[in-house]
Write an enzyme that holds these catalytic residues in place. Structure first.
Site, mmCIF file in Angstrom:
data_model
loop_
_atom_site.group_PDB
_atom_site.id
_atom_site.type_symbol
_atom_site.label_atom_id
_atom_site.label_comp_id
_atom_site.label_asym_id
_atom_site.label_seq_id
_atom_site.Cartn_x
_atom_site.Cartn_y
_atom_site.Cartn_z
ATOM 1 N N ARG B 82 10.167 41.208 67.294
ATOM 2 C CA ARG B 82 11.066 41.152 66.142
ATOM 3 C C ARG B 82 10.630 40.012 65.230
ATOM 4 O O ARG B 82 10.473 38.888 65.684
ATOM 5 C CB ARG B 82 12.504 40.947 66.633
ATOM 6 C CG ARG B 82 13.554 41.239 65.574
ATOM 7 C CD ARG B 82 14.943 41.102 66.155
ATOM 8 N NE ARG B 82 15.328 42.220 67.018
ATOM 9 C CZ ARG B 82 16.296 42.140 67.931
ATOM 10 N NH1 ARG B 82 16.942 41.003 68.122
ATOM 11 N NH2 ARG B 82 16.600 43.180 68.671
ATOM 12 N N ARG B 151 20.601 33.871 65.519
ATOM 13 C CA ARG B 151 19.630 34.902 65.146
ATOM 14 C C ARG B 151 19.361 34.877 63.639
ATOM 15 O O ARG B 151 19.838 34.007 62.929
ATOM 16 C CB ARG B 151 20.182 36.269 65.564
ATOM 17 C CG ARG B 151 20.510 36.396 67.039
ATOM 18 C CD ARG B 151 19.253 36.480 67.869
ATOM 19 N NE ARG B 151 19.560 36.794 69.264
ATOM 20 C CZ ARG B 151 19.783 38.016 69.745
ATOM 21 N NH1 ARG B 151 19.816 39.056 68.938
ATOM 22 N NH2 ARG B 151 20.018 38.188 71.023
ATOM 23 N N LYS B 218 23.845 35.212 72.472
ATOM 24 C CA LYS B 218 23.355 35.250 71.093
ATOM 25 C C LYS B 218 24.448 34.831 70.111
ATOM 26 O O LYS B 218 25.645 34.905 70.406
ATOM 27 C CB LYS B 218 22.872 36.654 70.759
ATOM 28 C CG LYS B 218 23.916 37.751 70.892
ATOM 29 C CD LYS B 218 23.261 39.112 70.673
ATOM 30 C CE LYS B 218 24.097 40.252 71.231
ATOM 31 N NZ LYS B 218 23.350 41.517 71.237
ATOM 32 N N LYS B 220 25.427 35.096 65.831
ATOM 33 C CA LYS B 220 25.017 35.775 64.607
ATOM 34 C C LYS B 220 25.767 35.256 63.395
ATOM 35 O O LYS B 220 26.980 35.092 63.427
ATOM 36 C CB LYS B 220 25.260 37.285 64.759
ATOM 37 C CG LYS B 220 24.405 37.900 65.866
ATOM 38 C CD LYS B 220 24.725 39.362 66.096
ATOM 39 C CE LYS B 220 23.720 39.967 67.085
ATOM 40 N NZ LYS B 220 23.983 41.396 67.329
ATOM 41 N N CYS B 439 20.633 53.069 65.823
ATOM 42 C CA CYS B 439 19.790 52.079 66.482
ATOM 43 C C CYS B 439 18.530 52.765 66.992
ATOM 44 O O CYS B 439 18.400 53.975 66.930
ATOM 45 C CB CYS B 439 20.549 51.425 67.631
ATOM 46 S SG CYS B 439 20.779 52.549 69.025
ATOM 47 N N CYS B 445 14.095 51.372 74.070
ATOM 48 C CA CYS B 445 15.132 50.411 74.421
ATOM 49 C C CYS B 445 15.569 50.590 75.866
ATOM 50 O O CYS B 445 15.929 51.684 76.295
ATOM 51 C CB CYS B 445 16.328 50.542 73.489
ATOM 52 S SG CYS B 445 17.624 49.362 73.904
ATOM 53 N N CYS B 484 23.952 53.021 73.119
ATOM 54 C CA CYS B 484 24.702 52.301 74.151
ATOM 55 C C CYS B 484 25.796 51.510 73.460
ATOM 56 O O CYS B 484 25.803 51.412 72.239
ATOM 57 C CB CYS B 484 23.764 51.380 74.949
ATOM 58 S SG CYS B 484 23.487 49.779 74.159
ATOM 59 N N CYS B 488 24.169 47.724 68.220
ATOM 60 C CA CYS B 488 23.155 47.282 67.253
ATOM 61 C C CYS B 488 23.368 47.861 65.863
ATOM 62 O O CYS B 488 23.079 47.211 64.869
ATOM 63 C CB CYS B 488 21.760 47.625 67.755
ATOM 64 S SG CYS B 488 21.265 46.593 69.138
#
Lengths: 607, 574
Positions: B82, B151, B218, B220, B439, B445, B484, B488
């Protein structure tokens, strides 16, 4: 029981002798005698006539004074098999026989040899096989002794599809004569289907040896060798119909290559093998090629033709599928085709001065090309069939340990497919395995023992295995064997192919063996993953110090795979490592490797 | 700083990932060695955890997993890389670099993400170092694109109000830079940087904000410029909403505690929308961001990763606790939030002229996938444009692309290239498709339970006739799909959403707010395509006939009683 004329096949005198003898025998003597008589009986094949028996005894006595030395050199074990066969015959006749691989034979004892039989194959571009190299060089070197008084004969194994057909045998034959030897019988050159000519040579040799001793005595029944004799139930001449248990492609999606992993059942065959041995497979020709050929010749596929000297019949299509070689052209074949067709262009191609052109033509072409290019239509199927070679078996280094997979044998076969002269070409056996055989099908197989590619006897001896591509197959057997037997010697594998992602044959198995310590270390080279092409020999050189240390510790080195490039480069790299790390001169390094070969510490199974 | 940045206030034992981070010596682990191991294309799981902080995940081609196992081959391990750029702004040179490495090292495509980043798929272990080096040579980075750190900072790409964008974008970069991990491990491992002698006790020196254990999870940050909520500011852990007064940037409203991820069947996990707690000036925003991050660092749950996001830290203690703690750490109080209004969270396609006299073209990119297809050479077209372009490219939060700041002199040339390659603003697509997001999901993935990017287009093909029948093809409806429940594509904020449960099976959600301001609710569970279409058909038909003027689909399904409104994430499963 008292023997009498009435209750036995003996006459009065014999019965009396036996009656005197038999009660005096100990148990051991009695059983020895019964075994001796039984063996005599089975060797003879038929009941031995009394008179012939007497004659035989005379021959034995005569040859008994003779010493025969049989030296063999071969990559696959065919020559050693033949050597054993003729030595048994000679011993049965009471000769003193020494059988030895050329690499095990002490050259300085050559001078004492009375009768020398050479059985040797030819490798690659007319070179001697590995275990013949040192003897070959000795014989052609300055220290070679004069051999006046020695009788010799050479049995040469080869393949007419190679340019230097039986070259090593020819070289030995010529050299032995130069050194003063006397030819016992002329050299016999055998093509891939060697059984009949080899038997013929052996019989000539036996006869010549006998004649040389007791004139007028012809070889008795017992001495005649038939092509298929002296082998166990299933053999090259009587292959076992084995069931395929698994047949899968080892190359991941996206690979340019296809490599079949084939698991075959040997259950009920009694066939035994050791790591390093090979599996012989009798393939069938591609049906498309057979049908195209029949069509091109306008033959009737259902015509019956005779396929051998015994008069066995097969339908033409079946004969072309299973019995004859049609995918390879050889010079002898072209000569015969020219003879029966009297095609002027073909005759011209075979004339002196066109050798280059002929070589170029033969390469990558098959029978269909020949009949089309030279308009051979019109030749009857039988006449054509008579000039064809028998479809030979293909040999594959066995990829399994029988300790790990009892009653199974695994092979690793790369599918050969290419385009030549506007047509798709297929490897006969590899593409049959890839496209036309599935689990549940069966195919004729046999075991080809290879004494020249064996694990060291001592389980603690370190081994270095170099096997890129399908050359890695026997090392799967080696490691499987070492795992099952709990051998503790260090192991080091060099492997390579084109791409890591798709061409890492048996990847998860090496990973497991590395984790479990069965494989001590592994170095890999994937030639197409980086801008610079890297091969196994580059990895060896990168690890030269450690590799040299392993050699100093007595490691055995095994090389399997492509002969022309890989094995040559690996050999040069081993020499370079000896020079670099051991400070040896180029000559000393070469000598070191030769020494390793003689001590069986450097063995190759290359093709 | 003391132990308070090493241990959470929670006394439960650390999760395994926390231990890995502690042992890692500032994200080094054994990566240098395991990247070199030639026998496997994988790296050990511990290193993979650390690898995320370097901007990459190990994946494998799941389409091939079973097949390769039979073939005695390890899974087709590969790495997703990424590449982040604050606010999604890159130069044409950077675009060309991405295009080049995508072909040279990855699978020949570029994925634009929902957080304005680039993703490359299919990078082999052996190529990671070269790929990352080239990214850095082009002045982009992969550092902190994933992992338990802040992120990529999102920012409205706003082509209309050029000056405001420039200003807001600059602040986005400042915030991002301020929160970048400072470990030199990244340079050592990827860029052959000099090894810095490490010490276990100089945590403050090496990572003054994060410390040696980094964040529990994470984090954001997104910056919205009303009336567009394209960054889905309510989905962010920390959101800034630009307040423009009299044509200039006055400051930002601050929202905290949003987040999408949840776990199927675990009602203790839920998506949440953030809450607006106050206002700060632009100059104060970095301080606010840093202090918010340190609160999460110190109070976030380090025992249970599923419960470690900032939203749970806040919900467990109350928003009042958070503002008190923030005030304490800042040493000053936030102002009252200022009024603002969001209209939508989508993109505006096609040509727009900015207030600076430059032109912008927003390109529709299905699911953010830039690739060449038979008949649609999107990737080649963009490469040719990048060679000519003198402005910049902007990745939008909806996975689309803006060719921005086109000078009037270049407009003609760019226009002709757009025409030559038939690059589309999506005008000929249904509004539903233009407002769709999916996503990546299968095959790369590791979390995917069902298809998403590869499936959504064909599902849309089947929904579009229903819309046409109901006369709704020009009606904007936000539809999102993920493979899932980690969210995302932020599906929990869509008016219509599908979240994968099993191959071919999805949970269907209805009722999200059109401006990304309200969560949706589960309508049907674990259904396949036939049932999806059967369920959706009558709803769309009714929406066609019964909707009120200007009524959005998400609002209609609530009024019509299909689902109950979700006011707060904590009642998402209620």
């Amino acid at each position: 029981m008292e023997l009498q004329v009435t209750n036995s096949p003996f006459n009065q005198e014999q019965a009396e002798v036996l009656n005197r003898l038999l009660p005096t025998l100990t148990g051991v003597q009695a059983s020895w005698l019964s075994g001796y008589l039984a063996a005599l009986h089975s060797t003879a094949g038929t009941a031995i006539p009394v008179q012939a028996n007497a004659g035989n005894a005379a021959v034995s006595e005569a040859t008994g004074s003779r010493e025969v030395t049989i030296l063999f050199g071969s990559q696959t074990g065919n020559c050693s098999g033949l050597a054993k066969k003729i030595s048994k015959k000679l011993m049965d006749q009471g000769a003193q026989v020494t059988v030895s691989s050329m690499s095990d034979f002490k050259p300085n004892s050559l001078k004492k040899v009375q009768n020398l039989l050479i059985i040797v194959s030819t490798h690659g571009e007319g070179e001697p096989p590995d275990n013949a190299i040192s003897f070959f060089e000795f014989l052609h070197g300055k220290r070679a002794p004069q051999l006046e008084g020695m009788s010799f004969s050479v049995l040469a194994l080869g393949d007419t599809s190679y340019e230097f057909f039986c070259q090593t045998g020819k070289d030995f034959d010529k050299r032995l004569e130069e050194l003063g030897g006397k030819r016992l019988v002329p050299r016999m050159d055998c093509d891939v289907d060697f059984d009949e000519p080899a038997a013929e040579w052996m019989n000539s040799v036996l006869q010549a040896l006998n004649e040389g001793n007791s004139a007028g005595n012809s070889g008795s029944q017992a001495a005649v060798i038939s092509p298929s004799e002296g082998e166990s139930d299933y053999s090259r001449t009587n292959p076992f119909q084995a069931e395929i248990l698994e047949n899968l492609n080892l190359n991941g999606r996206g690979s340019d290559r296809e490599t079949r992993h084939v698991e075959i059942s040997l259950e009920g065959s009694g066939l035994q093998y050791e790591p390093g041995d090979s599996l012989g497979i009798y393939p069938e020709n591609h049906p498309n090629l057979v049908d195209d050929l029949i069509r091109a010749m306008d033959w009737n596929p259902d015509e019956s033709i005779t396929v051998n000297k015994h008069g066995d019949m097969l339908l033409l299509r079946e004969a072309l599928l299973k019995h004859y070689e049609i995918s390879v052209l050889t010079k002898p074949l072209l000569l015969k085709a020219a003879e029966i067709s009297s095609n002027p262009q073909l005759n011209e191609l075979l004339e002196a001065g066109h050798e280059q052109e002929l070589r170029g033509y033969i390469e990558e072409r098959d029978l269909l090309d020949l009949v089309q290019d030279y308009s051979l239509k019109g030749i009857p199927a039988q006449s054509f069939a008579d000039i064809l070679r028998k479809l030979p078996a293909r040999l594959y280094s066995i990829a399994s340990s029988s300790k790990a997979f009892p009653d199974e044998v695994h092979v690793t076969v790369r599918s050969v497919r290419y385009d030549a002269y506007g047509r798709d070409r297929y490897g006969v056996c590899s593409v049959q395995l890839a496209e036309r055989l599935q689990s549940g099908d069966s195919l004729p197989v046999y075991i080809q023992h290879n004494p020249n590619f064996k694990l060291p006897v001592n389980p603690d001896t370190p081994i270095i295995m170099i096997g890129p591509g399908t050359g890695v197959a026997p090392f799967r057997a080696f490691l499987g064997d070492r795992e099952e037997s709990g051998a503790e010697g260090k192991t080091w594998l060099f492997y390579g192919d084109q791409h890591f992602s798709t061409d890492f044959l048996y990847q998860t198995e090496w990973q497991r063996w590395l984790k479990d310590g069965v494989l001590s270390r592994m170095d890999v080279a994937f030639s197409r993953d980086t801008d610079k092409k890297v091969y196994v020999q580059h990895r060896m050189l990168e690890q030269s110090r450690e590799l040299y240390e392993w050699l100093q510790e007595g490691a055995c080195v095994y090389v399997c795979g492509d002969e022309k490039k890989m094995a040559h480069d690996v050999h040069a790299t081993l020499a370079a490592i000896l020079e670099q790390e051991g400070g040896l001169s180029p000559e000393a390094a070469a000598e070191y490797l030769l020494q390793m070969q003689q001590e069986k510490r450097y063995q190759r199974d290359v093709y | 700083m003391s132990e308070n940045n090493l241990l959470s206030k929670n006394s439960a034992p650390h999760s395994d990932v926390e231990e890995i981070k502690i042992r890692s010596n500032y994200l080094r682990g054994s990566l240098t060695d395991t990247l070199k191991d030639p026998i496997t294309g994988s790296i050990p799981e511990d290193d993979n955890r650390l690898m995320k902080h370097h901007g990459s995940y190990m994946q494998d081609d799941r389409d091939l997993r079973n097949e390769r196992q039979k073939q005695k081959l390890e899974p087709a391990y590969q790495f997703m890389l990424r590449v982040r750029a604050s606010g999604g702004v890159v130069t044409p040179e950077q675009w060309l670099m991405m295009d080049r490495i995508a072909h040279h090292y990855a699978n020949g495509t570029i994925r634009l993400t929902t957080r304005q980043s680039f993703q490359l798929h299919g990078v082999l272990k052996w190529n990671l170092k070269n790929t990352i080096r080239e990214v850095n040579e082009a002045l982009l980075t992969t550092l902190a694109a994933c992992g338990d750190v802040n992120r990529n900072v999102m920012c409205n790409p706003n082509p209309h109000q050029s000056e405001i964008h420039t200003e807001v974008y600059d602040w986005a970069c400042h915030v991002s830079e301020h929160l970048d991990p400072k470990t030199t491990a990244y340079h050592e491992i990827w860029l052959d940087g000099e090894k810095v002698a490490s010490s276990e006790n100089d945590g403050e020196e090496q990572e003054p904000i994060y410390g040696r254990v980094y964040l529990p999870r994470k984090f954001k940050i997104g910056i919205a410029v009303p009336p567009s909520n394209d960054v889905d500011v309510y989905s962010q852990d920390l959101g800034f909403i630009a307040i423009v007064e009299n044509g200039r940037l006055a400051g930002f409203n601050i929202s905290v505690g949003g987040g999408m991820g949840m776990t199927h069947g675990d009602p203790k996990t839920y998506p949440q929308v953030s809450k607006v707690i106050g206002f700060c000036t632009p100059e104060q925003m970095i301080d606010v961001a840093e202090k918010t991050v340190t609160i999460q660092r110190d109070y976030g749950d380090r025992a249970v990763r599923k419960h470690a996001r900032f939203k749970y830290t806040i919900d467990d203690r109350g928003i009042g606790w958070f503002t008190d703690e923030l005030t304490l750490r800042l040493g000053w109080k936030l102002e009252e939030p200022r009024p603002f209004q969001f209209h939508d969270n989508g993109d505006r396609y096609g040509w727009v002229k900015g207030s600076n006299g430059k032109w912008h073209f927003t390109l529709f990119i299905q699911s953010g996938r830039v690739k060449d297809e038979e008949g649609y050479e999107l990737m080649t077209g963009l490469r040719e444009i990048a060679k000519e372009h003198t402005g910049d490219f902007r990745l939008t939060p909806n996975q689309n692309l803006i060719i921005a700041n086109i000078s009037p002199q270049k407009k003609k040339k760019i226009e002709s290239l757009i025409e030559q390659y038939h690059l589309t603003d999506g005008a000929h697509y249904s509004s539903l498709r233009r407002n769709s997001m999916a996503c990546v999901s299968l095959p790369t993935c590791g979390l995917a339970m069902a298809e998403s990017e590869r499936y959504l287009p064909s599902l849309l093909d089947k929904i579009e006739p229903m819309l046409e029948k109901a006369g709704l093809q020009e009606k904007d409806i936000v539809i999102r799909m993920t493979g899932c429940p980690n969210g995302c594509a932020r599906p929990m904020l869509a008016e219509l959403a599908f979240i994968g449960k099993a191959p071919g099976k999805y949970n269907m959600y209805l009722g999200g707010g059109f401006a990304g301001n309200r969560l949706n609710r589960l309508f049907k569970e674990n259904i396949g395509e036939a049932e999806i279409l059967d369920s959706l058909g009558p709803i769309i038909a009714r929406y066609g006939t019964e909707r009120e003027t200007g009524e959005h689909f998400g609002d209609f399904v609530i009024r019509a009683g299909y689902v109950q409104e979700v006011r707060d994430g904590q009642e998402f499963h209620a």
